[in-house]
Design an enzyme around this catalytic site. Structure first.
Site, PDB file in Angstrom:
ATOM      1  N   SER A 117       0.797  -1.226   0.000  1.00  0.00           N
ATOM      2  CA  SER A 117       0.000   0.000   0.000  1.00  0.00           C
ATOM      3  C   SER A 117       0.829   1.274   0.000  1.00  0.00           C
ATOM      4  O   SER A 117       0.309   2.340  -0.279  1.00  0.00           O
ATOM      5  CB  SER A 117      -0.938   0.003   1.200  1.00  0.00           C
ATOM      6  N   LYS A 166     -12.108  -1.407   1.813  1.00  0.00           N
ATOM      7  CA  LYS A 166     -11.408  -0.533   0.866  1.00  0.00           C
ATOM      8  C   LYS A 166     -12.290  -0.341  -0.369  1.00  0.00           C
ATOM      9  O   LYS A 166     -13.268   0.379  -0.295  1.00  0.00           O
ATOM     10  CB  LYS A 166     -10.024  -1.095   0.594  1.00  0.00           C
ATOM     11  N   HIS A 172      -5.694  -4.400  -0.924  1.00  0.00           N
ATOM     12  CA  HIS A 172      -5.721  -3.296  -1.896  1.00  0.00           C
ATOM     13  C   HIS A 172      -5.945  -3.780  -3.331  1.00  0.00           C
ATOM     14  O   HIS A 172      -5.918  -2.976  -4.263  1.00  0.00           O
ATOM     15  CB  HIS A 172      -4.433  -2.467  -1.816  1.00  0.00           C
TER      16      HIS A 172
HETATM   17  C1  LIG Z   1      -5.946  -2.349   5.015  1.00  0.00           C
HETATM   18  C2  LIG Z   1      -5.342  -3.665   5.147  1.00  0.00           C
HETATM   19  C3  LIG Z   1      -5.818  -4.565   6.096  1.00  0.00           C
HETATM   20  C4  LIG Z   1      -6.879  -4.205   7.093  1.00  0.00           C
HETATM   21  O1  LIG Z   1      -8.142  -4.216   6.537  1.00  0.00           O
HETATM   22  P1  LIG Z   1      -9.385  -3.682   7.407  1.00  0.00           P
HETATM   23  O2  LIG Z   1     -10.541  -4.314   6.785  1.00  0.00           O
HETATM   24  O3  LIG Z   1      -9.358  -2.204   7.325  1.00  0.00           O
HETATM   25  O4  LIG Z   1      -9.139  -4.157   8.811  1.00  0.00           O
HETATM   26  C5  LIG Z   1      -5.259  -5.828   6.121  1.00  0.00           C
HETATM   27  N1  LIG Z   1      -4.269  -6.183   5.280  1.00  0.00           N
HETATM   28  C6  LIG Z   1      -3.785  -5.327   4.359  1.00  0.00           C
HETATM   29  C7  LIG Z   1      -2.700  -5.783   3.439  1.00  0.00           C
HETATM   30  C8  LIG Z   1      -4.299  -4.041   4.270  1.00  0.00           C
HETATM   31  O5  LIG Z   1      -3.819  -3.191   3.357  1.00  0.00           O
END
Ligand SMILES: *Cc1c(COP(=O)(O)O)cnc(C)c1O
Length: 394
Positions: free
Chosen positions: A182, A241, A210
């Site tokens: 990310s 997301k 992502h």
């Molecule tokens: C954002 C993210 C998470 C967390 O996801 P949420 O649903 O916001 O808890 C987990 N793993 C990765 C790789 C992320 O980028």
């Protein structure tokens, strides 16, 4: 007088502030979208993970309201105790079909999906091979499992091979990687990891937070992107997301999903997703299955933005996704850049150490299908102005 029990916290916070590492959180008084009201000021939004604009999509809002009319709001306990609503089962079935896997299970978030899955698959006496830039929730899940953790060089299959060769004492083995990283927007070399996992008979897990709704055909994720259907044992995903809601997914073989219903601690000891969340996620799957229009627009917006930033002379790193890092070098410059952008009406966050290495500070631009051509041109004009003002571009 300083509080004897919590005085140390005041000191820690003061120290963070001195070092410029204290995180202050901006207040939004609008829905998520291309434009936000941030701290009372209208600004173009390049900060959120709302890739497809679903966080405030009328279809999702309508689905959530309708479901609340029928089921109420909350699940009222964990699913193994209070029973599971048919709505949750329907979402899991739809997600499995969408992703082309045998089965799927939902969690409260992507974070808790990782905390559930990793310790359910490996434990003491086992070994995990983890990309050194993996997400915090993967790191925490690995630690919770009490398996031995071997970090391999970021996106480096050769280093992974060496680590595997050097590790001889184990019961079970697991390779874990983020799908899309990310901070840089680069994609894991999944085909190579897959091959290694196959050759050595090691479980392979990818966290596609992502990539869900972004990569692959109509947003079906990284496994679809690389056409590796059936070759990745466990896909972690999030509906927080691109899906625009909140919730975690584990998708893969039926056996893995069955096991998580028995041994995934956040499944057994924490309540399920709420009714409006589930209903909105179902509507998100509907939308994605109906058309790739939003995903296509996301990519064309990102392409347009990146190309024009490069023409202006900005360094956008080695991104392969709609995440565009604007590389600035030192953290104070990135902070100043973000602050000036905001004054000019663009909300994009500065990211520095320890989230990224020293000297690699940046402003991270999150592109979205919600931006119009006009929004993008306006933002590019502001980037150009601030970039010249701060001596980043000519
Ligand atoms: C954002 C993210 C998470 C967390 O996801 P949420 O649903 O916001 O808890 C987990 N793993 C990765 C790789 C992320 O980028």
């Amino acid at each position: 007088m300083a509080d004897l029990k919590t005085g140390w916290i005041d000191q820690e916070i003061a120290s963070l502030k001195e070092q410029g590492l204290f995180t202050s959180i901006r207040t939004l008084s609008s829905p998520q979208g291309a434009w936000l009201v941030v701290d009372g000021k209208r600004a173009l939004n390049f900060s959120s993970n709302n890739y497809l604009g679903l966080a405030n999509h009328p279809r999702l809002v309508e689905a959530a309201s309708a479901a609340m009319g029928r089921y109420g709001v909350g699940p009222a306990a964990v699913r193994t105790i209070a029973g599971t609503m048919d709505l949750h089962l329907e979402l899991e079935k739809r997600l499995a079909a969408f992703k082309g896997v045998e089965a799927a299970i939902t969690f409260q978030s992507g974070f808790s999906a990782n905390l559930a899955t990793i310790p359910a698959l490996v434990g003491q006496g086992d070994v995990i091979f983890s990309d050194e830039l993996n997400h915090a929730s993967i790191i925490d899940g690995c630690r919770l499992s009490r398996a031995k953790i071997m970090r391999f060089g970021h996106g480096n299959p050769n280093d992974l091979r060496q680590q595997i060769a050097a590790t001889t004492e184990y019961r079970r083995r697991l390779i874990i990687t983020d799908g899309v990283f990310s901070m840089d927007g680069d994609i894991a070399p999944l085909p190579a990891l897959c091959e290694i996992a196959d050759v050595h008979n090691i479980l392979l897990m990818v966290d596609d937070a992502h990539g869900e709704g972004v990569l692959g055909k109509g947003g079906r994720g990284i496994v679809d992107h690389f056409n590796l259907h059936g070759k990745v044992d466990i896909e972690i995903g999030t509906m927080s997301k691109a899906f625009g809601v909140v919730g975690g997914i584990v998708a893969g073989k039926q056996a893995v999903v069955d096991w998580l219903r028995q041994r995934g601690r956040p499944f057994l000891f924490s309540s399920a997703m709420t009714v409006p969340d589930v209903a909105a996620c179902l509507a998100a799957v509907d939308l994605l299955e109906e058309s790739s229009e939003l995903v296509d627009r996301l990519w064309s917006n990102a392409e347009y933005f990146k190309q024009h930033m490069n023409e202006l002379g900005f360094d956008t790193g080695h991104t392969e996704t709609p995440i565009v890092p604007v590389m600035l070098g030192e953290a104070p410059l990135a902070q100043q850049f973000s602050k000036r952008l905001f004054e000019e009406g663009v909300f994009a966050m500065a990211i520095g150490f320890p989230t990224v290495p020293y000297g690699k500070a940046r402003v991270r631009v999150m592109n979205s299908a919600t931006h119009s051509q006009d929004d993008l041109d306006q933002a590019l004009g502001i980037f150009a102005k601030v970039g010249r003002e701060l001596g980043v571009i000519q």
